[in-house]
Design a protein around this motif. Structure first.
Motif, PDB file in Angstrom:
ATOM      1  N   ARG A   1       0.845  -1.201   0.000  1.00 26.57           N
ATOM      2  CA  ARG A   1       0.000   0.000   0.000  1.00 26.57           C
ATOM      3  C   ARG A   1       0.874   1.243   0.000  1.00 26.57           C
ATOM      4  N   ALA A   2       0.603   2.145  -0.931  1.00 22.81           N
ATOM      5  CA  ALA A   2       1.303   3.424  -0.949  1.00 22.81           C
ATOM      6  C   ALA A   2       0.674   4.350   0.092  1.00 22.81           C
ATOM      7  N   LYS A   3       1.388   5.407   0.412  1.00 22.47           N
ATOM      8  CA  LYS A   3       0.940   6.326   1.465  1.00 22.47           C
ATOM      9  C   LYS A   3      -0.090   7.316   0.939  1.00 22.47           C
ATOM     10  N   THR A   4      -0.956   7.775   1.849  1.00 22.42           N
ATOM     11  CA  THR A   4      -1.950   8.796   1.535  1.00 22.42           C
ATOM     12  C   THR A   4      -1.273  10.160   1.428  1.00 22.42           C
ATOM     13  N   GLY A   5      -1.767  10.993   0.526  1.00 22.71           N
ATOM     14  CA  GLY A   5      -1.240  12.350   0.409  1.00 22.71           C
ATOM     15  C   GLY A   5      -1.548  13.157   1.658  1.00 22.71           C
ATOM     16  N   VAL A   6      -0.669  14.101   1.975  1.00 20.56           N
ATOM     17  CA  VAL A   6      -0.861  14.962   3.153  1.00 20.56           C
ATOM     18  C   VAL A   6      -1.969  15.966   2.875  1.00 20.56           C
ATOM     19  N   HIS A   7      -2.798  16.230   3.888  1.00 22.28           N
ATOM     20  CA  HIS A   7      -3.901  17.183   3.724  1.00 22.28           C
ATOM     21  C   HIS A   7      -3.364  18.603   3.521  1.00 22.28           C
ATOM     22  N   GLY A   8      -4.164  19.413   2.814  1.00 20.47           N
ATOM     23  CA  GLY A   8      -3.792  20.805   2.640  1.00 20.47           C
ATOM     24  C   GLY A   8      -3.851  21.564   3.955  1.00 20.47           C
ATOM     25  N   MET A   9      -3.213  22.726   3.984  1.00 20.75           N
ATOM     26  CA  MET A   9      -3.159  23.541   5.206  1.00 20.75           C
ATOM     27  C   MET A   9      -3.400  24.997   4.862  1.00 20.75           C
ATOM     28  N   GLY A  10      -3.592  25.793   5.881  1.00 24.45           N
ATOM     29  CA  GLY A  10      -3.799  27.224   5.696  1.00 24.45           C
ATOM     30  C   GLY A  10      -2.570  27.881   5.093  1.00 24.45           C
ATOM     31  N   ARG A  11      -2.735  29.171   4.750  1.00 21.20           N
ATOM     32  CA  ARG A  11      -1.682  29.952   4.103  1.00 21.20           C
ATOM     33  C   ARG A  11      -1.295  29.359   2.741  1.00 21.20           C
ATOM     34  N   ASN A  12      -2.310  28.785   2.103  1.00 17.91           N
ATOM     35  CA  ASN A  12      -2.142  28.238   0.749  1.00 17.91           C
ATOM     36  C   ASN A  12      -1.060  27.165   0.664  1.00 17.91           C
ATOM     37  N   ARG A  13      -0.919  26.409   1.718  1.00 15.77           N
ATOM     38  CA  ARG A  13       0.097  25.353   1.718  1.00 15.77           C
ATOM     39  C   ARG A  13      -0.510  24.048   1.195  1.00 15.77           C
ATOM     40  N   THR A  14       0.090  23.560   0.125  1.00 19.40           N
ATOM     41  CA  THR A  14      -0.346  22.303  -0.479  1.00 19.40           C
ATOM     42  C   THR A  14       0.300  21.133   0.253  1.00 19.40           C
ATOM     43  N   GLY A  15      -0.468  20.094   0.474  1.00 21.61           N
ATOM     44  CA  GLY A  15       0.071  18.917   1.168  1.00 21.61           C
ATOM     45  C   GLY A  15       1.094  18.173   0.323  1.00 21.61           C
ATOM     46  N   ALA A  16       1.978  17.481   0.984  1.00 24.41           N
ATOM     47  CA  ALA A  16       3.018  16.716   0.282  1.00 24.41           C
ATOM     48  C   ALA A  16       2.424  15.471  -0.381  1.00 24.41           C
ATOM     49  N   LYS A  17       3.087  15.020  -1.428  1.00 25.80           N
ATOM     50  CA  LYS A  17       2.668  13.796  -2.103  1.00 25.80           C
ATOM     51  C   LYS A  17       2.970  12.588  -1.228  1.00 25.80           C
ATOM     52  N   GLY A  18       2.085  11.602  -1.238  1.00 20.79           N
ATOM     53  CA  GLY A  18       2.319  10.383  -0.483  1.00 20.79           C
ATOM     54  C   GLY A  18       3.491   9.594  -1.050  1.00 20.79           C
ATOM     55  N   ALA A  19       4.163   8.839  -0.204  1.00 23.59           N
ATOM     56  CA  ALA A  19       5.324   8.057  -0.639  1.00 23.59           C
ATOM     57  C   ALA A  19       4.890   6.924  -1.568  1.00 23.59           C
ATOM     58  N   ASP A  20       5.670   6.714  -2.639  1.00 20.39           N
ATOM     59  CA  ASP A  20       5.401   5.625  -3.576  1.00 20.39           C
ATOM     60  C   ASP A  20       5.858   4.295  -2.993  1.00 20.39           C
ATOM     61  N   VAL A  21       5.344   3.217  -3.587  1.00 19.79           N
ATOM     62  CA  VAL A  21       5.806   1.863  -3.280  1.00 19.79           C
ATOM     63  C   VAL A  21       6.320   1.254  -4.584  1.00 19.79           C
ATOM     64  N   THR A  22       7.503   0.648  -4.528  1.00 14.06           N
ATOM     65  CA  THR A  22       8.091   0.032  -5.713  1.00 14.06           C
ATOM     66  C   THR A  22       8.289  -1.452  -5.486  1.00 14.06           C
ATOM     67  N   LEU A  23       7.707  -2.263  -6.354  1.00 12.57           N
ATOM     68  CA  LEU A  23       7.900  -3.705  -6.312  1.00 12.57           C
ATOM     69  C   LEU A  23       9.134  -4.034  -7.152  1.00 12.57           C
ATOM     70  N   LYS A  24      10.200  -4.455  -6.503  1.00  8.51           N
ATOM     71  CA  LYS A  24      11.429  -4.787  -7.222  1.00  8.51           C
ATOM     72  C   LYS A  24      11.378  -6.249  -7.634  1.00  8.51           C
ATOM     73  N   VAL A  25      11.519  -6.474  -8.936  1.00  4.39           N
ATOM     74  CA  VAL A  25      11.359  -7.824  -9.487  1.00  4.39           C
ATOM     75  C   VAL A  25      12.551  -8.151 -10.376  1.00  4.39           C
ATOM     76  N   PRO A  26      12.802  -9.431 -10.621  1.00  4.87           N
ATOM     77  CA  PRO A  26      13.903  -9.811 -11.522  1.00  4.87           C
ATOM     78  C   PRO A  26      13.605  -9.427 -12.965  1.00  4.87           C
ATOM     79  N   VAL A  27      14.663  -9.257 -13.736  1.00  5.02           N
ATOM     80  CA  VAL A  27      14.501  -9.035 -15.163  1.00  5.02           C
ATOM     81  C   VAL A  27      13.849 -10.273 -15.786  1.00  5.02           C
ATOM     82  N   GLY A  28      12.867 -10.042 -16.632  1.00  7.91           N
ATOM     83  CA  GLY A  28      12.122 -11.146 -17.234  1.00  7.91           C
ATOM     84  C   GLY A  28      10.771 -11.390 -16.579  1.00  7.91           C
TER      85      GLY A  28
END
Length: 344
Positions: free
Chosen positions: A66-93
């Motif tokens: 499960r990837a992370k939820t984005g951060v909620h917006g805040m006052g003073r026009n502050r945009t929330g941070a993007k949620g952290a990605d999840v990467t599935l590392k797999v073998p070539v092929g």
């Protein structure tokens, strides 16, 4: 390391963060107005082919991502941070399929290839977006959009230049051990090899990757024996080395059994270039060797290489034949350079 070539996993991208409802409240600003920021985007779920892996065993112990939820917006026009990605590392092929295990999503054949499996939800708008001439103090904001969720199958198909096929105890593992640094299990009973193996063979300053799979028996495409699921590991090869044991009473019949299984499996295996070898010839006298080589030649339509991985007889001839086929296939795959005279 344990070998696993198929795994079922559940993935979910992150939800978007909610927008904020906020108003400027500075003491000396008479008409502050809304200043609620937007929510951040939810994290994505990616698949990436990495070097140094040759099994999906990690996904036996963890099947939910499960990837992370984005951060909620805040006052003073502050945009929330993007949620952290999840990467599935797999073998070539590795191939990735939908939950039905039939619909292909992507095929990762090179180191560094990435594919986004699930996109994170967009963040919600803050109340600053809803300000109008008639509503200068909006008290509403959008929630973030939900992320995507899906169940997928990871299926590994080893990438090798040449593949070994044959009945159980045809000498495939012995040949692999003789020509590469691989150390497969070798014994005098059927189905000694339970998992595919890889090794790097060298001949005349050329190198190529050789894949060994568990032996096939008649009816393997219907699930008899270990079945034909491991044939996927030789789908990507450029040439097949078909080993038929000299201890078979009828080498021609043994050859036709494997050819029948390759044709029943499909996926282009029956059309691949094939080098036929009569293995374990050190166990026969001259007359028996000649008779069984003739039987195999009639069935295969080509003179077999007489091979003994134990004594080394015919090993170099087999490797040179494989290397030649691989070289020709690589040359054919290279794009033709355009004639510069016709370039503008």
């Amino acid at each position: 390391m344990k070998f696993l070539d198929q795994a079922k996993v559940y993935i979910r991208s992150g939800d978007g963060g909610a927008g904020s409802v906020s108003f400027r409240r500075e003491k000396f600003i008479e008409f502050g107005g809304p200043d609620g920021g937007d929510g951040g985007r939810g994290g994505d779920v990616w698949a990436e082919a990495v070097d140094g892996l040759n099994t999906l065993i990690d996904y036996r112990y963890q099947q939910h991502f499960r990837a992370k939820t984005g951060v909620h917006g805040m006052g003073r026009n502050r945009t929330g941070a993007k949620g952290a990605d999840v990467t599935l590392k797999v073998p070539v092929g590795t191939q990735i399929y939908e939950e039905d295990n039939e619909t292909l999503i992507c095929d990762l054949t090179e180191v560094g290839q990435r594919f986004r499996l699930a996109a994170g939800g967009n963040g919600g708008f803050g109340n600053q977006h809803f300000k109008t001439s008639t509503n200068q103090a909006p008290r509403r904001a959008n929630p973030g959009l939900p992320g995507e969720e899906r169940t997928i199958w990871l299926r590994l198909k080893l990438i090798a230049d040449a593949g070994l096929v044959g009945l159980p105890n045809a000498g495939k593992s012995t040949f692999l051990a003789a020509v590469t640094a691989a150390k497969p299990k070798i014994a005098d009973y059927p189905f000694t090899t339970l998992h595919p193996g890889l090794g790097v063979a060298r001949i005349d300053a050329r190198e190529f990757v050789l894949a060994d799979i568990p032996g096939l028996i008649e009816g393997a495409h219907q699930g008899v024996g270990i079945g034909d699921r491991f044939l996927g590991h030789v789908e990507r090869t450029r040439v097949l080395l078909h080993l038929v044991s000299a201890q078979e009473e009828n080498p021609g019949k043994a050859y036709k059994i494997i050819r029948g299984e390759l044709e029943a499996y499909g996926h282009g295996l029956a059309e691949k270039p094939e080098i036929v070898a009569l293995s374990q010839v050190d166990t026969l006298d001259a007359d028996a060797r000649k008779k069984r080589a003739a039987s195999l030649k009639r069935a295969a339509g080509q003179a077999p290489v007489l091979l003994s991985a134990v004594t080394g007889e015919g090993v170099e001839a087999a490797l040179r034949a494989l290397a030649a086929e691989i070289h020709d296939a690589r040359e054919a795959e290279q794009p033709v350079e355009p004639d510069e005279r016709w370039q503008v």
